[in-house]
Design an enzyme around this catalytic site. Sequence first.
Site, PDB file in Angstrom:
ATOM      1  N   GLU A 143       0.832  -1.300  -0.129  1.00  0.00           N
ATOM      2  CA  GLU A 143       0.017  -0.035  -0.092  1.00  0.00           C
ATOM      3  C   GLU A 143       0.915   1.190   0.228  1.00  0.00           C
ATOM      4  O   GLU A 143       0.496   2.144  -0.754  1.00  0.00           O
ATOM      5  CB  GLU A 143      -0.983  -0.056   1.355  1.00  0.00           C
ATOM      6  CG  GLU A 143      -1.917   1.151   1.209  1.00  0.00           C
ATOM      7  CD  GLU A 143      -3.003   1.169   2.176  1.00  0.00           C
ATOM      8  OE1 GLU A 143      -3.153  -0.116   2.743  1.00  0.00           O
ATOM      9  OE2 GLU A 143      -3.827   1.977   2.425  1.00  0.00           O
ATOM     10  N   ASP A 144       1.924   1.251   0.770  1.00  0.00           N
ATOM     11  CA  ASP A 144       2.726   2.533   0.920  1.00  0.00           C
ATOM     12  C   ASP A 144       3.956   2.695   0.247  1.00  0.00           C
ATOM     13  O   ASP A 144       4.911   3.473   0.561  1.00  0.00           O
ATOM     14  CB  ASP A 144       2.722   2.759   2.621  1.00  0.00           C
ATOM     15  CG  ASP A 144       1.332   3.090   3.151  1.00  0.00           C
ATOM     16  OD1 ASP A 144       0.466   3.460   2.391  1.00  0.00           O
ATOM     17  OD2 ASP A 144       1.030   2.728   4.164  1.00  0.00           O
TER      18      ASP A 144
END
Length: 722
Positions: free
Chosen positions: A76-77
């Site tokens: 996600e990051d």
Amino acid sequence: MIRFEDILDKVESYKPSFDEELLQKAYIFSALEHRGQVRSSGEPYLVHPLNVAYILADMRLDETSIAVGLLHDVLEDTLTTKEKLEELFGEEIADLVDGVTKISRYAYVSKEEQQAETFRKMLLAMVSDLRVVLVKLADRLHNMRTLQFLAEERRQSIAKETMEIYAPIANRLGMGKVKSELEDLAFRYMHPREFEELNEAVNEKMKGSGDIVDRIRTTLDGKMKENAIDADVHGRVKSIYSIYQKLRRQETDIGQVYDYLAFRIITPTMKDCYASLGIIHQMWRPVPGRIKDYIAMPKPNFYQSLHTTVVADQGQPFEVQIRTREMDLIAEQGIAAHWKYKEGRLAASRDDSNFLWLRQLVEWQHEIKDPRDFMNSLKIDLYPDEVYTFTPKGDVFAFPRGATPLDFAYRIHTDVGHRCGGARVNGKLVSLRTALKNGDIVQIMTGPNQTPSGEWISQVVTSRARHKIRHWLNTEQKNRSIELGRKLIEKEAKRHKVQIRKLVAENALDGVLSEYGLARLDDLYADVGYGKISARSILERFAPARDKEKEPEVGVIQQAVRRIFPFTGPQSIKVRGYDDLMTYLAKCCTPLPGEQIVGYVTRGKGVAVHSANCPNVRNLMFNPDREIAVEWADQRAAQFSVELDILMDDRQGILARVISTIANLKTNIRQMDTRTGEGKATVEMVLEISDLKHLEKVVRAVSGIEGVAQVARKYNTRQATA
Ligand code: MN
């Protein structure tokens, strides 16, 4: 601050031969990928995956889950791809991280359809591998623990999502420990004021009762030893959210918190559980209705325990939960504990009812096309004691079972509640006391002149609605009484030639106020209006002495004559020179203009005007201070219903004569009923009468008819109104 070594130590404590290399690799990769990133708290980002991994180790999960915890945010990051993860860590870990990431992408929105969509994806992920949800719960738990660093708006939405989705899922999976921590944290951010108040109230109590937890714990411990039960005894203050819920259920005030201590006895065998319960009940008095045997009847999420609440010698009640070590593990960790026993991959096994529940949900979500229906069936299962209802626009309101359209109206807005005049459920008009069912679409109809009534209190189940109705009724009642009391005092003052304004300006009434223990002048007016204090007793002390001698001892309030005339509407009465709310015609006798009337101060409703002949009046006069003289002010062409009983011989033509006599006096007959027997006839008639003279004329004419024995006016004594 959690270090990577802490995680290794923790895992080793329950699984001595674990894959340390895998965890090392995951840790280093995560550290590299998140390098340079910081959290809102200002800490390095890596702190978060480390904490999540530690929570998972605390649940005693396998290395794979813990590695996924360390890696859960890299997709996600960071720029890492799923392919890269697969290459480095294999397909299983890559799939799990991908699953966790997908759940996070379905941002929570309170729109029902989208919420349902989030749920669906989550459930699919859960069934394919439950570890996805366990990692997600650990992720959410750490985020909730550090929620204070986010902006208020984000905080609110995350807390709400936690309360509505994550805590119930943790509960359904039997993870009691995670569930209560999530609830407590969410509650703290959703209702900060209530949380603080409750927290403080509990701390205050603790201070006052010394080291009560320790005292009771030591006593319990000693008793167990005495009886040769090898038990662990723990004591604690219950979670703030569980205390809050209890207070709300019982509608008690925060000051009334007393049931805030809980003790837990962990025994080696089930037999010891029941033996311990007996020992405790010998020592302290159990509270009836609070003994629960969840060992014989486990909860749907496998929870097993004995519960009882007892009262200690100082009157302090406390709850005791008794269970075996294995039951305790399941109570705290739920499905995670099951996994541990099986020492293998979590997959749907036939005998595990938690999985049956999951599987059924997945089947439903295939079958049910309308997300709202799906949501409905899901929520029923997550929260079995609630009903889910919809506004015509599709907004969802959840209520405790038994809620009615009135609860619904008050949920929309207080004013909608106050003006609620009717309701349609699924398009059909229903009574306001109808219990709502799951999936009902409720439409509330309001009227500008609608107001709450006392009956409403018994027709609602939510404390919000009950509180609002009570508040309205009390305010209304008090306002009316203040108004009435003020007028009674003013009248009385005039009679005694005392200027009430001057008394008020000179604070001359202060003595009276303190004598009755009242704070404000309005309170005095209210008490006079309620009939608790008589205006005469107050004003007499200010009257010039000679006045007192001159006055005969008649009921002095009776001199405060009110003029009343019938108004066009059936219920509205006007008092000349006064507020029109203050009097009403008593329903038991509905007095006629021209006839002798008396007023009676009724609690909170104003002045009831009765006919002087009304049998109810005699019963009311035990409290003469509440009597008040009234008189008709004006006579308008209004018609009143008067019921007459006419006793006559049962002979031919007589009824026709009676009717034509009445008709000749230009009097309408609204209703008539005849009974005959033994040569006599009784005719009950409801006539339209304009005033007493009119009535007397009719009675005289009918009595004069040959064969009529008696004409009597009938009073409805069942409807006393004071
Ligand atoms: Mn995360």
